[in-house]
Design a protein around this motif. Sequence first.
Motif, PDB file in Angstrom:
ATOM      1  N   ALA A  21      18.287   5.614 -89.847  1.00 46.30           N
ATOM      2  CA  ALA A  21      19.077   4.932 -90.882  1.00 46.30           C
ATOM      3  C   ALA A  21      18.483   3.554 -91.171  1.00 46.30           C
ATOM      4  CB  ALA A  21      20.530   4.816 -90.435  1.00 46.30           C
ATOM      5  N   GLY A  22      18.167   2.815 -90.119  1.00 39.52           N
ATOM      6  CA  GLY A  22      17.543   1.510 -90.308  1.00 39.52           C
ATOM      7  C   GLY A  22      16.165   1.621 -90.921  1.00 39.52           C
ATOM      8  N   ILE A  23      15.391   2.636 -90.520  1.00 39.35           N
ATOM      9  CA  ILE A  23      14.069   2.848 -91.114  1.00 39.35           C
ATOM     10  C   ILE A  23      14.202   3.114 -92.609  1.00 39.35           C
ATOM     11  CG2 ILE A  23      12.098   4.434 -91.159  1.00 39.35           C
ATOM     12  CD1 ILE A  23      12.441   4.751 -88.124  1.00 39.35           C
ATOM     13  N   GLY A  24      15.203   3.907 -92.991  1.00 38.41           N
ATOM     14  CA  GLY A  24      15.429   4.180 -94.410  1.00 38.41           C
ATOM     15  C   GLY A  24      15.780   2.929 -95.193  1.00 38.41           C
ATOM     16  N   VAL A  25      16.576   2.043 -94.591  1.00 43.52           N
ATOM     17  CA  VAL A  25      16.927   0.794 -95.265  1.00 43.52           C
ATOM     18  C   VAL A  25      15.691  -0.065 -95.499  1.00 43.52           C
ATOM     19  CG1 VAL A  25      18.188  -1.375 -95.034  1.00 43.52           C
ATOM     20  CG2 VAL A  25      19.301   0.777 -94.426  1.00 43.52           C
ATOM     21  N   VAL A  26      14.846  -0.172 -94.485  1.00 36.58           N
ATOM     22  CA  VAL A  26      13.637  -0.981 -94.619  1.00 36.58           C
ATOM     23  C   VAL A  26      12.732  -0.421 -95.718  1.00 36.58           C
ATOM     24  CG1 VAL A  26      11.523  -1.712 -93.446  1.00 36.58           C
ATOM     25  CG2 VAL A  26      13.711  -1.804 -92.241  1.00 36.58           C
ATOM     26  N   ILE A  27      12.533   0.889 -95.715  1.00 35.53           N
ATOM     27  CA  ILE A  27      11.684   1.498 -96.744  1.00 35.53           C
ATOM     28  C   ILE A  27      12.289   1.295 -98.129  1.00 35.53           C
ATOM     29  CG2 ILE A  27      10.787   3.695 -97.595  1.00 35.53           C
ATOM     30  CD1 ILE A  27      10.576   4.622 -94.705  1.00 35.53           C
ATOM     31  N   GLY A  28      13.600   1.484 -98.248  1.00 39.78           N
ATOM     32  CA  GLY A  28      14.250   1.295 -99.541  1.00 39.78           C
ATOM     33  C   GLY A  28      14.132  -0.129-100.049  1.00 39.78           C
ATOM     34  N   VAL A  29      14.296  -1.102 -99.164  1.00 41.63           N
ATOM     35  CA  VAL A  29      14.191  -2.508 -99.581  1.00 41.63           C
ATOM     36  C   VAL A  29      12.780  -2.826-100.079  1.00 41.63           C
ATOM     37  CG1 VAL A  29      14.249  -4.886 -98.749  1.00 41.63           C
ATOM     38  CG2 VAL A  29      16.078  -3.308 -98.135  1.00 41.63           C
ATOM     39  N   TRP A  30      11.761  -2.318 -99.362  1.00 42.94           N
ATOM     40  CA  TRP A  30      10.391  -2.594 -99.787  1.00 42.94           C
ATOM     41  C   TRP A  30      10.064  -1.902-101.109  1.00 42.94           C
ATOM     42  CZ3 TRP A  30       8.029  -6.600 -98.431  1.00 42.94           C
ATOM     43  CH2 TRP A  30       8.088  -7.106 -97.138  1.00 42.94           C
ATOM     44  N   ILE A  31      10.600  -0.704-101.329  1.00 40.46           N
ATOM     45  CA  ILE A  31      10.376  -0.026-102.608  1.00 40.46           C
ATOM     46  C   ILE A  31      11.005  -0.822-103.757  1.00 40.46           C
ATOM     47  CG2 ILE A  31      10.963   2.031-103.949  1.00 40.46           C
ATOM     48  CD1 ILE A  31      10.639   3.666-101.414  1.00 40.46           C
ATOM     49  N   ILE A  32      12.237  -1.289-103.535  1.00 39.68           N
ATOM     50  CA  ILE A  32      12.908  -2.084-104.576  1.00 39.68           C
ATOM     51  C   ILE A  32      12.135  -3.371-104.846  1.00 39.68           C
ATOM     52  CG2 ILE A  32      14.994  -3.399-105.105  1.00 39.68           C
ATOM     53  CD1 ILE A  32      16.566  -1.289-103.550  1.00 39.68           C
ATOM     54  N   LEU A  33      11.665  -4.022-103.777  1.00 38.45           N
ATOM     55  CA  LEU A  33      10.906  -5.256-103.945  1.00 38.45           C
ATOM     56  C   LEU A  33       9.611  -4.996-104.717  1.00 38.45           C
ATOM     57  CD1 LEU A  33      10.738  -8.268-103.265  1.00 38.45           C
ATOM     58  CD2 LEU A  33       9.533  -7.649-101.173  1.00 38.45           C
ATOM     59  N   ALA A  34       8.935  -3.875-104.423  1.00 38.33           N
ATOM     60  CA  ALA A  34       7.702  -3.545-105.141  1.00 38.33           C
ATOM     61  C   ALA A  34       7.976  -3.296-106.623  1.00 38.33           C
ATOM     62  CB  ALA A  34       7.046  -2.322-104.507  1.00 38.33           C
ATOM     63  N   ILE A  35       9.062  -2.594-106.930  1.00 40.73           N
ATOM     64  CA  ILE A  35       9.409  -2.334-108.331  1.00 40.73           C
ATOM     65  C   ILE A  35       9.719  -3.637-109.055  1.00 40.73           C
ATOM     66  CG2 ILE A  35      11.106  -1.239-109.836  1.00 40.73           C
ATOM     67  CD1 ILE A  35      11.335   0.997-107.791  1.00 40.73           C
ATOM     68  N   VAL A  36      10.483  -4.503-108.409  1.00 37.55           N
ATOM     69  CA  VAL A  36      10.801  -5.797-109.022  1.00 37.55           C
ATOM     70  C   VAL A  36       9.528  -6.597-109.268  1.00 37.55           C
ATOM     71  CG1 VAL A  36      11.967  -8.007-108.640  1.00 37.55           C
ATOM     72  CG2 VAL A  36      13.141  -5.866-108.091  1.00 37.55           C
ATOM     73  N   GLY A  37       8.620  -6.565-108.310  1.00 32.20           N
ATOM     74  CA  GLY A  37       7.369  -7.299-108.477  1.00 32.20           C
ATOM     75  C   GLY A  37       6.539  -6.768-109.629  1.00 32.20           C
ATOM     76  N   LEU A  38       6.441  -5.449-109.733  1.00 31.17           N
ATOM     77  CA  LEU A  38       5.666  -4.862-110.830  1.00 31.17           C
ATOM     78  C   LEU A  38       6.294  -5.164-112.182  1.00 31.17           C
ATOM     79  CD1 LEU A  38       4.760  -1.374-109.290  1.00 31.17           C
ATOM     80  CD2 LEU A  38       3.253  -3.339-109.612  1.00 31.17           C
ATOM     81  N   VAL A  39       7.615  -5.100-112.251  1.00 31.93           N
ATOM     82  CA  VAL A  39       8.291  -5.429-113.513  1.00 31.93           C
ATOM     83  C   VAL A  39       8.070  -6.893-113.873  1.00 31.93           C
ATOM     84  CG1 VAL A  39      10.549  -5.627-114.622  1.00 31.93           C
ATOM     85  CG2 VAL A  39      10.011  -3.594-113.273  1.00 31.93           C
ATOM     86  N   GLY A  40       8.170  -7.777-112.872  1.00 31.34           N
ATOM     87  CA  GLY A  40       7.950  -9.194-113.136  1.00 31.34           C
ATOM     88  C   GLY A  40       6.543  -9.477-113.629  1.00 31.34           C
ATOM     89  N   ILE A  41       5.545  -8.837-113.011  1.00 36.88           N
ATOM     90  CA  ILE A  41       4.168  -9.029-113.462  1.00 36.88           C
ATOM     91  C   ILE A  41       3.987  -8.459-114.865  1.00 36.88           C
ATOM     92  CG2 ILE A  41       1.777  -8.349-113.030  1.00 36.88           C
ATOM     93  CD1 ILE A  41       2.363  -8.508-110.071  1.00 36.88           C
ATOM     94  N   GLY A  42       4.610  -7.317-115.135  1.00 35.50           N
ATOM     95  CA  GLY A  42       4.504  -6.742-116.469  1.00 35.50           C
ATOM     96  C   GLY A  42       5.097  -7.632-117.544  1.00 35.50           C
ATOM     97  N   LEU A  43       6.170  -8.350-117.233  1.00 32.69           N
ATOM     98  CA  LEU A  43       6.791  -9.238-118.215  1.00 32.69           C
ATOM     99  C   LEU A  43       5.912 -10.443-118.547  1.00 32.69           C
ATOM    100  CD1 LEU A  43      10.489  -9.248-116.940  1.00 32.69           C
ATOM    101  CD2 LEU A  43       9.544  -8.021-118.914  1.00 32.69           C
ATOM    102  N   THR A  44       4.975 -10.775-117.673  1.00 34.82           N
ATOM    103  CA  THR A  44       4.096 -11.917-117.930  1.00 34.82           C
ATOM    104  C   THR A  44       2.918 -11.567-118.824  1.00 34.82           C
ATOM    105  OG1 THR A  44       2.813 -11.458-115.921  1.00 34.82           O
ATOM    106  CG2 THR A  44       4.707 -12.937-115.706  1.00 34.82           C
ATOM    107  N   ASN A  45       2.805 -10.286-119.232  1.00 35.38           N
ATOM    108  CA  ASN A  45       1.718  -9.838-120.098  1.00 35.38           C
ATOM    109  C   ASN A  45       0.359 -10.184-119.494  1.00 35.38           C
ATOM    110  OD1 ASN A  45       0.446  -8.694-122.296  1.00 35.38           O
ATOM    111  ND2 ASN A  45       0.582 -10.541-123.556  1.00 35.38           N
TER     112      ASN A  45
END
Length: 347
Positions: A21-45
């Motif tokens: 359960a804890g391993i799943g939380v860690v993986i989920g948090v990193w996936i969300i962080l990666a998506i947020v990072g990619l979206v943020g970089i994409g918004l900067t053109n």
Amino acid sequence: MAVGIGRSMREGFRAANKSWAGIGVVIGVWIILAIVGLVGIGLTNPPAGLGEQARSPVADITPPPPATTTAVTPAPDEKTNLFKDMETVKEAAPAPPATTVAPQTAAPPTAETAANATQNREEQIRAVREWVGRAWPILLIGVLLGLAVSTWLAGAQIGYLAARVRTQQSSLSQFWAAGARAFWPLLGVLFLMLVAVGGLALIMGWGIAALGAAIPGWLLAILLVILWIALVWVAIRLAFWLIAIVVDRTGPVGGLRASLRATRGRWWQLFGLILLLILISIGVRFPFGLLEGLGRLAGGAAMLATQLVGGVVGGVANVYLSFMFMAACIRFYEDAKGETLNTSVSV
């Protein structure tokens, strides 16, 4: 219980096997962080050529074709007189020598081609600089967000596993609570580590530059080996710094003292435990690296499939290993702390 490598290893695997359960939380948090990072970089053109290497002017030159040889067919034999002499045949006229066509050589890269390649590289560098100049606030927010999430996850993981090591039970509520409770002390430790590493890097750079011209090379190599050994010794003594802050609910200074107490007289034991954990981690990661390497050799769909499987399964394996590593160190720390307490009481 006495401190032991085997006991710590068994506890590490047992706790990791019950912490999905804890391993799943860690993986989920990193996936969300990666998506947020990619979206943020994409918004900067970002520039279209970001990450691409400029082509060398030599790569545009077509290699010369192989040399071709043209041979002239020899003249046919003269007609023989069968009635006059059955065994004598007039000698055929000798063939003229073969003619060889000289190979075509490619022209060397011209100054204009090299100038165009240099100009393309300069334009790419200029585009990246302009992008960083206008996007640095979002990039800075991304770095700070990643730093904060990493710090919170470190505290949450330690608290979650400490509860499982101590009581054989743990819940996600303890995961969230431990991360929030230890966030600021751990952030302070991280800041101290960054300052120490940065200062040490500056001192080492200055020292190597100053001593490099004053002492022989072999002596400088010996000094660097001694420095590396000293750094390993310090790292082992500070291995429980973060664990002590979360488990004992203390501050950075208290956690530092607790780590020094727990590792006093147990340096080689802890070094052996960490070395064994590192070797296990390398052994687990090796098949995934081999699989991705074979995929690159195959190319095409096989490469994409192996990279996908290696990335997903390898990522889950890395998080599992981090839980096992941390649980083993917590077990070692708890046993060392209890052993030290019993020794002080008996004295």
